[in-house]
Design an enzyme around this catalytic site. Structure first.
Site, PDB file in Angstrom:
ATOM      1  N   GLU A 159      -7.843  17.536   1.599  1.00 12.24           N
ATOM      2  CA  GLU A 159      -7.962  17.335   0.151  1.00 12.24           C
ATOM      3  C   GLU A 159      -9.427  17.209  -0.214  1.00 12.24           C
ATOM      4  OE1 GLU A 159      -5.669  14.167  -1.705  1.00 12.24           O
ATOM      5  OE2 GLU A 159      -3.890  14.954  -0.711  1.00 12.24           O
ATOM      6  N   HIS A 213      -2.883  15.658  -6.196  1.00  8.83           N
ATOM      7  CA  HIS A 213      -2.633  14.261  -5.816  1.00  8.83           C
ATOM      8  C   HIS A 213      -2.515  13.363  -7.060  1.00  8.83           C
ATOM      9  CE1 HIS A 213      -3.302  11.247  -2.272  1.00  8.83           C
ATOM     10  NE2 HIS A 213      -2.509  10.709  -3.194  1.00  8.83           N
ATOM     11  N   ARG A 263       1.406  12.208   2.263  1.00  6.72           N
ATOM     12  CA  ARG A 263       0.030  12.541   2.619  1.00  6.72           C
ATOM     13  C   ARG A 263       0.052  13.939   3.215  1.00  6.72           C
ATOM     14  NH1 ARG A 263      -1.205   9.123  -0.283  1.00  6.72           N
ATOM     15  NH2 ARG A 263      -2.389   7.212   0.083  1.00  6.72           N
TER      16      ARG A 263
END
Ligand code: DGY
Length: 330
Positions: free
Chosen positions: A268, A287, A239
């Site tokens: 993000e 991602h 993450r």
């Protein structure tokens, strides 16, 4: 017969939707853009179950707005977007999808590691921009040797383990640091356990595979980056917030480390004007760790099966808060 109501917050594979529709009244969020927090609350207001995505924040206020919710089924292994404690207090089962994505995510960890080490993206861009004028130059585009180097794994869960195995396949020396030492894996695959300090100071490549929790927020910050070799390459598929983005940018800029491969970012999506995107020694992906057709389909099917099991009062294949089974007597 009463059919439970289910909300699916993102498009998923059709066979997973079919599986849910055999057991429930299904509603699907129609847009590619995720629902806003207010839209999410409205969508979940009257449903019994939900299939959700990592970008859907399920906090206290969303749970307050969903009084009938019995099952949350996350299409991911990471659970940092869900207040599990709060869901557990309310006897809401939370399912997730570990395992089925470990190999594809580890494949991408290696794709990133190799891309940064051997300057794949940078040199491809150079060719497309019309710069390839000399057929071969002995001193052009030199990168870092991967085979024979040391790979440090932070977090030996499912994805960390698969990444470590790939390192052994590349003739790397693999050391790892994890909450739990895994002597059986060390024996089986030949990795070595090491302190965090050793992983940081001795590795040529460091691949992060720890979940994001309050303890791992900014796990890699300025201090840790300073401990790494100036030739080190950092890879993050966990993450974004596990790494202090500003500290990483500074470290890359000052040459404290040699490069980074990032599949996740904080925040993000990465703002297009973020200065890190101006650095040649960084590869940033949107991602996509688990984004192979096979893995994503398996994730969607597993999430659908978890959801249906929970709605039918059965145990899930993969449950993040199994203590709820006790309160539900299942
Ligand atoms: C996960 O599984 O947690 C990924 O980040 C989403 O695919």
């Amino acid at each position: 017969m009463y059919k439970p109501r289910v909300y699916v917050t993102r498009q998923i594979f059709p066979d997973a939707l079919d599986l849910i529709e055999n057991h429930a009244e299904l509603e699907l969020w129609p847009d590619e853009e995720p629902p806003s927090p207010e839209q999410l609350k409205a969508a979940l207001a009257e449903v019994d179950g939900a299939i959700i995505n990592v970008m859907d924040r399920i906090d206290h206020s969303v749970l307050d707005a969903a009084p009938n919710l019995k099952v949350i089924s996350q299409v991911a292994v990471g659970l940092d977007n869900i207040d599990i404690q709060e869901a557990t207090k309310r006897d809401i089962l939370v399912g997730y999808t570990p395992g089925v994505l470990a190999k594809s995510t580890a494949d991408l960890a290696f794709a990133l590691l190799l891309a940064v080490a051997r300057r794949v993206v940078e040199s491809d861009k150079w060719v497309r921009e019309g710069n390839w004028k000399i057929s071969h130059h002995p001193m052009f585009w030199l990168g870092s040797e991967v085979n024979g180097s040391t790979l440090g794994i932070l977090g030996l869960g499912g994805i960390g383990l698969e990444t470590a195995k790939r390192g052994m396949g590349f003739d790397m020396k693999v050391i790892y640091h994890s909450r739990t030492r895994k002597p059986d894996m060390e024996k089986k695959h030949g990795f070595k356990y090491a302190s965090l300090k050793r992983v940081l100071t001795e590795s040529d490549f460091i691949s992060i595979h720890v979940p994001l929790t309050s303890e791992t927020h900014h796990f890699i910050g300025a201090k840790q980056l300073k401990m790494m070799k100036p030739s080190a390459i950092l890879v993050n598929l966990a993450r974004g917030a596990v790494v202090d983005t500003e500290a990483l940018y500074e470290a890359l800029l000052k040459g404290q480390i040699a490069g980074a491969g990032l599949d996740v970012f904080d925040p993000e999506p990465v703002p297009p004007e973020h200065p890190i995107l101006g650095l040649d020694n960084v590869v940033v992906l949107p991602h996509i760790g688990s984004a192979s057709n096979q893995s994503r389909r398996e994730m969607h099917l597993l999430a659908a099966r978890n959801l249906v099991a929970g709605l039918q009062g059965n145990r899930m294949e993969e449950c993040a808060n199994p203590t709820v089974y006790d309160s539900l007597g299942i």
